[in-house]
Design a protein around this motif. Structure first.
Motif, PDB file in Angstrom:
ATOM      1  N   LYS A 202       8.658   0.034 -11.035  1.00  0.00           N
ATOM      2  CA  LYS A 202       7.990   0.560  -9.833  1.00  0.00           C
ATOM      3  C   LYS A 202       9.016   0.781  -8.727  1.00  0.00           C
ATOM      4  CE  LYS A 202       4.309  -0.393 -12.225  1.00  0.00           C
ATOM      5  NZ  LYS A 202       4.516  -0.102 -13.655  1.00  0.00           N
ATOM      6  N   SER A 203       9.972   1.617  -9.015  1.00  0.00           N
ATOM      7  CA  SER A 203      10.940   1.985  -7.984  1.00  0.00           C
ATOM      8  C   SER A 203      11.272   3.452  -8.212  1.00  0.00           C
ATOM      9  CB  SER A 203      12.204   1.122  -8.071  1.00  0.00           C
ATOM     10  OG  SER A 203      12.889   1.392  -9.260  1.00  0.00           O
TER      11      SER A 203
ATOM     12  N   GLU B 229       3.446  -1.917  -4.303  1.00  0.00           N
ATOM     13  CA  GLU B 229       4.718  -2.658  -4.372  1.00  0.00           C
ATOM     14  C   GLU B 229       5.917  -1.741  -4.651  1.00  0.00           C
ATOM     15  OE1 GLU B 229       2.397  -2.500  -6.634  1.00  0.00           O
ATOM     16  OE2 GLU B 229       3.127  -2.832  -8.678  1.00  0.00           O
TER      17      GLU B 229
ATOM     18  N   THR C 178       9.149   0.507  -4.569  1.00  0.00           N
ATOM     19  CA  THR C 178      10.278   0.606  -3.629  1.00  0.00           C
ATOM     20  C   THR C 178      10.850   2.019  -3.707  1.00  0.00           C
ATOM     21  OG1 THR C 178      11.784  -0.247  -5.318  1.00  0.00           O
ATOM     22  CG2 THR C 178      10.902  -1.839  -3.751  1.00  0.00           C
TER      23      THR C 178
ATOM     24  N   ASP D  43      14.284   1.510   1.009  1.00  0.00           N
ATOM     25  CA  ASP D  43      15.000   0.292   0.629  1.00  0.00           C
ATOM     26  C   ASP D  43      16.501   0.532   0.581  1.00  0.00           C
ATOM     27  OD1 ASP D  43      12.142  -0.031  -0.666  1.00  0.00           O
ATOM     28  OD2 ASP D  43      13.028  -2.007  -0.292  1.00  0.00           O
TER      29      ASP D  43
ATOM     30  N   TYR E 206      11.284 -11.019   0.053  1.00  0.00           N
ATOM     31  CA  TYR E 206      11.665 -11.585  -1.253  1.00  0.00           C
ATOM     32  C   TYR E 206      12.202 -13.016  -1.143  1.00  0.00           C
ATOM     33  CZ  TYR E 206      11.284  -6.708  -2.620  1.00  0.00           C
ATOM     34  OH  TYR E 206      10.817  -5.444  -2.828  1.00  0.00           O
TER      35      TYR E 206
ATOM     36  N   GLU F 139      12.239  -4.376  -8.993  1.00  0.00           N
ATOM     37  CA  GLU F 139      12.154  -3.545  -7.777  1.00  0.00           C
ATOM     38  C   GLU F 139      13.440  -2.787  -7.511  1.00  0.00           C
ATOM     39  OE1 GLU F 139      11.831  -6.830  -8.017  1.00  0.00           O
ATOM     40  OE2 GLU F 139       9.708  -7.226  -7.654  1.00  0.00           O
TER      41      GLU F 139
ATOM     42  N   LYS G 180      16.391  -4.153  -6.957  1.00  0.00           N
ATOM     43  CA  LYS G 180      17.222  -4.863  -5.983  1.00  0.00           C
ATOM     44  C   LYS G 180      18.408  -5.481  -6.724  1.00  0.00           C
ATOM     45  CE  LYS G 180      14.639  -4.203  -2.435  1.00  0.00           C
ATOM     46  NZ  LYS G 180      15.122  -3.550  -1.219  1.00  0.00           N
TER      47      LYS G 180
END
Ligand code: SF4
Length: 480
Positions: free
Chosen positions: A300-301, A339, A341, A371, A420, A446, A448
């Protein structure tokens, strides 16, 4: 089947950016086969590839490494130890080109001392008329120049060079085709890049890519799925689907809603993680959001380049959408996948960009709260429509705007990351951090970047990590 052609290649085949703009409907497919007598060519010899630019270039270098190893070469640990040195280059910005040319310039003495070593340039810079002209005039130490459409010709070009040690320039400026069965030597153990399509038909006015990478052409679904299954079998946990504009997948092969269908087929292979780059807001289909929502293994990014927050600048960039259309797409995705990003690309200092238009970009950044963003100062690329616009923003103004934009991006990214802290994230461990060998590094679902401590042996595993500290563009944590 493409077999290597033995005809003498001494005549230069120079790039032609004008020819590279041709677009026809049909995509041509062929497959690669290495001739038997090339297999031992590299025995006892080493190669070194230096890669610049995007993931498409990284994937091309993996193919070239595969070709070298098929010919019996082994990989050198340093440039100095190699018998063949290739610079796989990026043409997106002039600064990157100057960096490569500087490196090649610094090898003049080395090449004079080692005339038996082959020094070559390939990738996007090789597709540019002006760059090849410059290299031929100013960098006599370069032995070979070949382009993005000539990768499969590498073995034959090396055979030709070893025969006579004569300079070789072979750059096809064409729409390109899809060549399957090329070997690959993967650089990463945790994940693998999978090209789903090549080229771009968008011709954004500032961009050189449609000239260097040819027309949009899609690989067949079955070939993409076979590559994903191979990666799965080899233990890799993540695939990254690559294309300059993945949302245009399938258009050239008459597939309706092609990218969504392909993404669903990829998700159904069951591989743990799927990401894709790069999306174009204009071609993004709402059905793709549904697939992202439906399958837990589609991360989900989303990287969704916007480039500017001004409608007038977007129009002159020929991006094909307005700020409101971008926001609408953004809002739809957030509504369906809260959620999710977002990352983006931004250009400041495009010809004619006023202070007010730059402020509109800042407003859009505040609205979307990205982000992360890859932010660049506009730099004209020879042969593109924007290169004939007056580059009228003074360098110090461009620099100042980039500085202001980056400060805002860092502030927002830091605020976004606070949520986070003390949370548990699933991180695909890619190995020890390059900057600090005491910690592992990897990416969360995500997207990250997470640096974390943990026991030995976590490489290539999806690890539960507790986040203990946050920064603007990375998180720190400990494995649970
Ligand atoms: S869609 Fe991307 S690759 Fe294609 S022309 Fe525009 S910026 Fe370049």
């Amino acid at each position: 089947m493409i077999a290597m052609n033995k005809k003498n290649q001494n005549a230069f085949q120079l790039p032609n950016q004008k020819n590279a703009t041709k677009r026809t409907k049909e995509t041509v497919y062929s497959s690669f086969a290495l001739e038997e007598d090339a297999r031992l060519l590299g025995r006892g010899k080493q190669y070194y590839i230096k890669t610049y630019g995007c993931q498409a270039n990284v994937r091309d270098s993996e193919t070239m490494a595969g070709l070298f190893e098929m010919m019996g070469f082994s990989e050198a640990d340093t440039l100095e130890n190699a018998d063949i040195i290739l610079f796989n280059t990026c043409a997106v910005r002039r600064a990157a080109e100057l960096h490569v040319l500087g490196e090649i310039g610094s090898l003049k003495h080395f090449k004079n001392e080692h005339p038996d070593k082959l020094l070559g340039i390939c990738g996007c810079m090789a597709q540019e008329d002006a760059v090849v002209d410059e290299v031929l005039k100013k960098y006599p130490q370069v032995d070979m120049i070949f382009g993005t459409h000539n990768l499969h010709r590498l073995p034959q070009l090396i055979i030709d060079w070893y025969k006579e040690h004569k300079k070789i320039v072979e750059v096809f400026s064409e729409e390109g085709r899809v060549i399957e069965d090329l070997p690959v030597k993967r650089t990463m153990d945790a994940k693998g890049f999978v090209n789903i399509m090549y080229g771009c038909n968008k011709f954004c006015t500032y961009c050189i890519v449609p000239y260097t990478r040819g027309k949009e052409r899609s690989r067949k679904v079955e070939d993409i799925i076979a590559e994903i299954k191979e990666l799965q079998l080899s233990g890799r946990k993540e695939v990254v689907l690559l294309g300059q504009n993945v949302n245009a997948y399938g258009k050239d092969i008459h597939m309706e809603d092609g990218f969504t269908k392909l993404l669903e087929s990829c998700a159904e292979t069951g591989i743990e993680r799927i990401r894709f780059y790069t999306s174009h807001p204009r071609d993004y289909s709402p059905t793709t959001i549904d697939i992202m929502q439906k399958y837990p293994n589609v991360m989900k990014s989303l990287h969704l380049p916007v480039q500017s927050g001004s409608n007038e600048i977007l129009r002159r960039m020929a991006r094909g959408y307005t700020v409101d259309q971008y926001k609408k797409l953004f809002d739809e995705m957030k509504a369906k996948i809260p959620e999710i990003t977002f990352t983006t690309d931004l250009i400041v200092g495009f010809p004619g960009e006023t202070d007010e238009q730059f402020q509109q970009t800042l407003d859009l950044v505040r609205y979307c709260r990205f982000d992360l963003a890859y932010s660049f100062v506009y730099s004209p690329r020879s042969g593109t429509p924007a290169a004939s616009m007056k580059d009228d923003i003074p360098p110090e103004v461009k620099k100042e705007r980039l500085h202001i934009l980056n400060d805002l991006l860092a502030e927002i990214a830091n605020e976004n990351n606070q949520k986070y802290l003390h949370k548990h994230l699933k991180v695909l461990c890619e190995g020890r951090s390059k900057k600090n060998k005491d910690v592992y590094s990897g990416y969360s679902e995500e997207n990250k970047l997470v640096n974390f401590r943990g026991e030995e042996g976590l490489e290539n595993r999806i690890v539960d990590v507790e986040i203990t500290n946050v920064h603007s563009f990375s998180l720190d944590g400990k494995a649970l």
